[in-house]
Design an enzyme around this catalytic site. Sequence first.
Site, PDB file in Angstrom:
ATOM      1  CE  LYS A  53      -4.432  -1.697   1.270  1.00 41.63           C
ATOM      2  NZ  LYS A  53      -5.709  -1.525   1.915  1.00 41.63           N
ATOM      3  CE  LYS A 103      -6.899  -8.004  -1.519  1.00 45.76           C
ATOM      4  NZ  LYS A 103      -8.290  -7.591  -1.571  1.00 45.76           N
ATOM      5  CE  LYS A 138     -13.928  -3.298   1.231  1.00 43.15           C
ATOM      6  NZ  LYS A 138     -12.736  -2.987   2.050  1.00 43.15           N
TER       7      LYS A 138
HETATM    8  P1  ATP Z   1      -8.980  -2.855   0.435  1.00 41.91           P
HETATM    9  O1  ATP Z   1      -8.539  -2.652  -0.976  1.00 41.91           O
HETATM   10  O2  ATP Z   1      -9.523  -1.632   1.084  1.00 41.91           O
HETATM   11  O3  ATP Z   1      -7.968  -3.575   1.279  1.00 41.91           O
HETATM   12  P2  ATP Z   1     -10.404  -5.336   0.130  1.00 41.91           P
HETATM   13  O4  ATP Z   1     -11.283  -5.565  -1.044  1.00 41.91           O
HETATM   14  O5  ATP Z   1      -9.080  -6.004   0.137  1.00 41.91           O
HETATM   15  O6  ATP Z   1     -10.278  -3.774   0.303  1.00 41.91           O
HETATM   16  P3  ATP Z   1     -10.846  -5.829   2.931  1.00 41.91           P
HETATM   17  O7  ATP Z   1     -11.755  -4.931   3.662  1.00 41.91           O
HETATM   18  O8  ATP Z   1      -9.367  -5.648   3.075  1.00 41.91           O
HETATM   19  O9  ATP Z   1     -11.243  -5.741   1.392  1.00 41.91           O
HETATM   20  O10 ATP Z   1     -11.225  -7.326   3.277  1.00 41.91           O
HETATM   21  C1  ATP Z   1     -12.518  -7.750   3.607  1.00 41.91           C
HETATM   22  C2  ATP Z   1     -12.573  -9.246   3.537  1.00 41.91           C
HETATM   23  O11 ATP Z   1     -12.660  -9.657   2.167  1.00 41.91           O
HETATM   24  C3  ATP Z   1     -11.348  -9.936   4.107  1.00 41.91           C
HETATM   25  O12 ATP Z   1     -11.723 -11.131   4.742  1.00 41.91           O
HETATM   26  C4  ATP Z   1     -10.516 -10.188   2.886  1.00 41.91           C
HETATM   27  O13 ATP Z   1      -9.601 -11.230   3.075  1.00 41.91           O
HETATM   28  C5  ATP Z   1     -11.598 -10.541   1.866  1.00 41.91           C
HETATM   29  N1  ATP Z   1     -11.164 -10.253   0.512  1.00 41.91           N
HETATM   30  C6  ATP Z   1     -10.753  -9.056   0.052  1.00 41.91           C
HETATM   31  N2  ATP Z   1     -10.448  -9.136  -1.244  1.00 41.91           N
HETATM   32  C7  ATP Z   1     -10.664 -10.410  -1.623  1.00 41.91           C
HETATM   33  C8  ATP Z   1     -10.520 -11.127  -2.844  1.00 41.91           C
HETATM   34  N3  ATP Z   1     -10.105 -10.523  -3.951  1.00 41.91           N
HETATM   35  N4  ATP Z   1     -10.851 -12.437  -2.875  1.00 41.91           N
HETATM   36  C9  ATP Z   1     -11.295 -13.059  -1.761  1.00 41.91           C
HETATM   37  N5  ATP Z   1     -11.435 -12.439  -0.565  1.00 41.91           N
HETATM   38  C10 ATP Z   1     -11.126 -11.145  -0.480  1.00 41.91           C
HETATM   39 MG    MG Z   2      -7.650  -5.650   1.827  1.00 38.09          MG
END
Ligand code: ATP
Ligand code: MG
Length: 330
Positions: A112, A200, A203
């Site tokens: 990040k 990955k 969001k």
């Molecule tokens: P950010 O980019 O803000 O980190 P994020 O999409 O990675 O957002 P998080 O809030 O970090 O989301 O994670 C929320 C949950 O979703 C966690 O359990 C994380 O492991 C899961 N998760 C996030 N992205 C993925 C993905 N691409 N595939 C499967 N699980 C995911």
């Molecule tokens: Mg994340």
Amino acid sequence: MKQKIVTGITATGKLTLGNYIGAIKNLINLQDQYDLFIFVADLHALTTYIDPEQLRKNKKDIFALYLACGLDPEKVTLFFQSDISAHSELNWIITSITNMGELSRMTQFKDKTQNIVKQENGTETIPVGLFVYPSLMSADIILYNPTYVSVGIDQKQHLELCQKLVKRLNKKYNLNFNEPKPLISKIGSKIKSLQDPFLKMSKSDKNENSSIYLLDDPEKAYKKIQKAVTDGENKIYISEDKPGILNLLTIFASLKDITLEEAEQHFKNKNYKDLKEEVGILVKNFLESIQKKYKKTLEQIETISKIGKERASKIANENLLNIKKAFGLK
Ligand code: ATP
Ligand code: MG
């Protein structure tokens, strides 16, 4: 007594299909057997600048989507992280027993901060919140003293640090907290970006075409799947060397509740166009059904979050008090 599971989703943006498949779907299946504590991690969203109006919207949407996806407020405790001040209070205590070296090794921090641009005079602005994120995450967990923490594979390293901190807490301060074990869904624990299947789906990704958002216009989501990056082979089979195809197969398998191998079999004599068409339709139908429910669950947030706040603060405050006593704060 049922075993406890803690989990949360950061309110940094709109929920994606990755969040659903990797995190939420799993919880729906667990809510009968376990005592689930699920929160919208709004404090975690502050680690990089977020527009206040945007944060307010994200929080509500995530809460309503949790419900729309099928979490039952009668069975689970659903709440907003910042509604419970014990999270911030324990955060300071846990930060104080975390070492700089431990935090510097976290790959999420490295990832990040990689995109943070140097200003003209050479200074980089890296928010401390981003660095100490795992300490807050550990506090979030320890407050509920769960047996398991439900995370995607990307959070495994943070959870390992939490285990280490719990050990330290127990040993140094003569406490008896559980070392929380990770609960990672077998299928789809890492859904990939549609535009770069080596990354990955996230969001906080700036490219809207990389992610399917749960509140995307279903027709638009269908089109995003048609544009997904694949490879030139046009043969469908499971292989780590074909991340784009593997990703579409994983999405298909997860939404259909079948194994990856069954999905592979289903597409055996078909081509990429067929695969994208079927996955596109499946995703479109899925979003339509979620969004219909979301319209209703938006109206339930206030009532349900109030109940969640009460239930969660009770246990969080008890555990916080024990820790404060052990540290000599009480
Ligand atoms: P950010 O980019 O803000 O980190 P994020 O999409 O990675 O957002 P998080 O809030 O970090 O989301 O994670 C929320 C949950 O979703 C966690 O359990 C994380 O492991 C899961 N998760 C996030 N992205 C993925 C993905 N691409 N595939 C499967 N699980 C995911
Ligand atoms: Mg994340």
